[in-house]
Design an enzyme around this catalytic site. Sequence first.
Site, PDB file in Angstrom:
ATOM      1  N   PHE A  80     -37.030   0.198  -2.135  1.00  0.00           N
ATOM      2  CA  PHE A  80     -36.681  -0.388  -1.169  1.00  0.00           C
ATOM      3  C   PHE A  80     -34.823   0.215  -0.549  1.00  0.00           C
ATOM      4  O   PHE A  80     -34.159  -0.957  -0.131  1.00  0.00           O
ATOM      5  CB  PHE A  80     -36.769  -1.691  -1.204  1.00  0.00           C
ATOM      6  CG  PHE A  80     -38.657  -1.884  -1.671  1.00  0.00           C
ATOM      7  CD1 PHE A  80     -38.689  -1.138  -0.351  1.00  0.00           C
ATOM      8  CD2 PHE A  80     -39.300  -2.456  -2.289  1.00  0.00           C
ATOM      9  CE1 PHE A  80     -40.310  -0.972  -0.522  1.00  0.00           C
ATOM     10  CE2 PHE A  80     -40.503  -2.735  -2.218  1.00  0.00           C
ATOM     11  CZ  PHE A  80     -40.865  -2.056  -1.258  1.00  0.00           C
ATOM     12  N   CYS A  81     -34.057   1.225  -1.509  1.00  0.00           N
ATOM     13  CA  CYS A  81     -32.846   0.780  -1.145  1.00  0.00           C
ATOM     14  C   CYS A  81     -32.500   1.301  -0.365  1.00  0.00           C
ATOM     15  O   CYS A  81     -33.082   2.456  -0.135  1.00  0.00           O
ATOM     16  CB  CYS A  81     -32.107   1.565  -2.287  1.00  0.00           C
ATOM     17  SG  CYS A  81     -32.065   0.708  -4.356  1.00  0.00           S
ATOM     18  N   HIS A  82     -31.960   0.742   1.058  1.00  0.00           N
ATOM     19  CA  HIS A  82     -31.166   1.711   2.014  1.00  0.00           C
ATOM     20  C   HIS A  82     -30.387   2.796   1.384  1.00  0.00           C
ATOM     21  O   HIS A  82     -29.290   2.741   0.736  1.00  0.00           O
ATOM     22  CB  HIS A  82     -30.796   0.847   2.677  1.00  0.00           C
ATOM     23  CG  HIS A  82     -31.253  -0.437   3.302  1.00  0.00           C
ATOM     24  ND1 HIS A  82     -31.039  -1.458   2.865  1.00  0.00           N
ATOM     25  CD2 HIS A  82     -32.077  -0.919   4.568  1.00  0.00           C
ATOM     26  CE1 HIS A  82     -32.266  -2.363   3.135  1.00  0.00           C
ATOM     27  NE2 HIS A  82     -32.383  -1.953   4.614  1.00  0.00           N
ATOM     28  N   GLU A 118     -26.661   1.502  -6.726  1.00  0.00           N
ATOM     29  CA  GLU A 118     -25.986   2.671  -6.363  1.00  0.00           C
ATOM     30  C   GLU A 118     -24.740   2.455  -7.609  1.00  0.00           C
ATOM     31  O   GLU A 118     -25.257   3.764  -8.616  1.00  0.00           O
ATOM     32  CB  GLU A 118     -24.956   3.219  -5.664  1.00  0.00           C
ATOM     33  CG  GLU A 118     -25.969   3.096  -4.294  1.00  0.00           C
ATOM     34  CD  GLU A 118     -26.886   2.425  -3.477  1.00  0.00           C
ATOM     35  OE1 GLU A 118     -27.648   2.209  -2.266  1.00  0.00           O
ATOM     36  OE2 GLU A 118     -26.952   0.975  -3.646  1.00  0.00           O
ATOM     37  N   ASP A 132     -28.854  13.080 -22.966  1.00  0.00           N
ATOM     38  CA  ASP A 132     -29.455  15.023 -23.119  1.00  0.00           C
ATOM     39  C   ASP A 132     -28.675  15.928 -23.884  1.00  0.00           C
ATOM     40  O   ASP A 132     -28.786  16.747 -24.416  1.00  0.00           O
ATOM     41  CB  ASP A 132     -29.522  15.119 -21.056  1.00  0.00           C
ATOM     42  CG  ASP A 132     -30.257  15.953 -21.289  1.00  0.00           C
ATOM     43  OD1 ASP A 132     -31.361  16.597 -21.918  1.00  0.00           O
ATOM     44  OD2 ASP A 132     -29.448  17.440 -21.261  1.00  0.00           O
TER      45      ASP A 132
END
Length: 162
Positions: A80-82, A118, A132
């Site tokens: 639901f992030c724009h 973000e 990683d």
Amino acid sequence: MKRKQTLTHLDAAGHPAMVDVSGKAVTARQALAECRVRFPADVAAQLRKSGLRSAKGGIVDTAIIAGTLAVKRTHELIPFCHPLLIDGVRIAIDWRGERELRIECAVKTSHRTGVEMEALTGATVAALTVYDMCKALSHAIVLGPAKLAGKRGGKRDFGSAG
């Protein structure tokens, strides 16, 4: 008077929904998030000695690139992030103590909605990239906590947005 807090990503029937921001004003928004990476003592010593370089390359540089890419693609990862036009991203990675890296991600935009997700995505993906690149040395590396340190713009400010 304290206002009632409610979940914003649910519609009137309780179903998942993207928030409609069309009625909000475009304003400057910024957010600052951080994530920690804690190494076993011997791994931290080895990384310090190597200047944070691994067989895969420069750990910090790679993490900064990965975190920046993640910021720009947050809307593809979090349902639901724009999608936002990002005006700026700054990722800083520094030692905190002998065994811990602090990853800080600051994000700016001018939009109707904030950039907290973000910033959090950038910080955590940068931390995952460090993991990683270092996992060959140990699987006992610990990520977190990840947290929002601050935000500016919108209805209310929080913490320190850098």
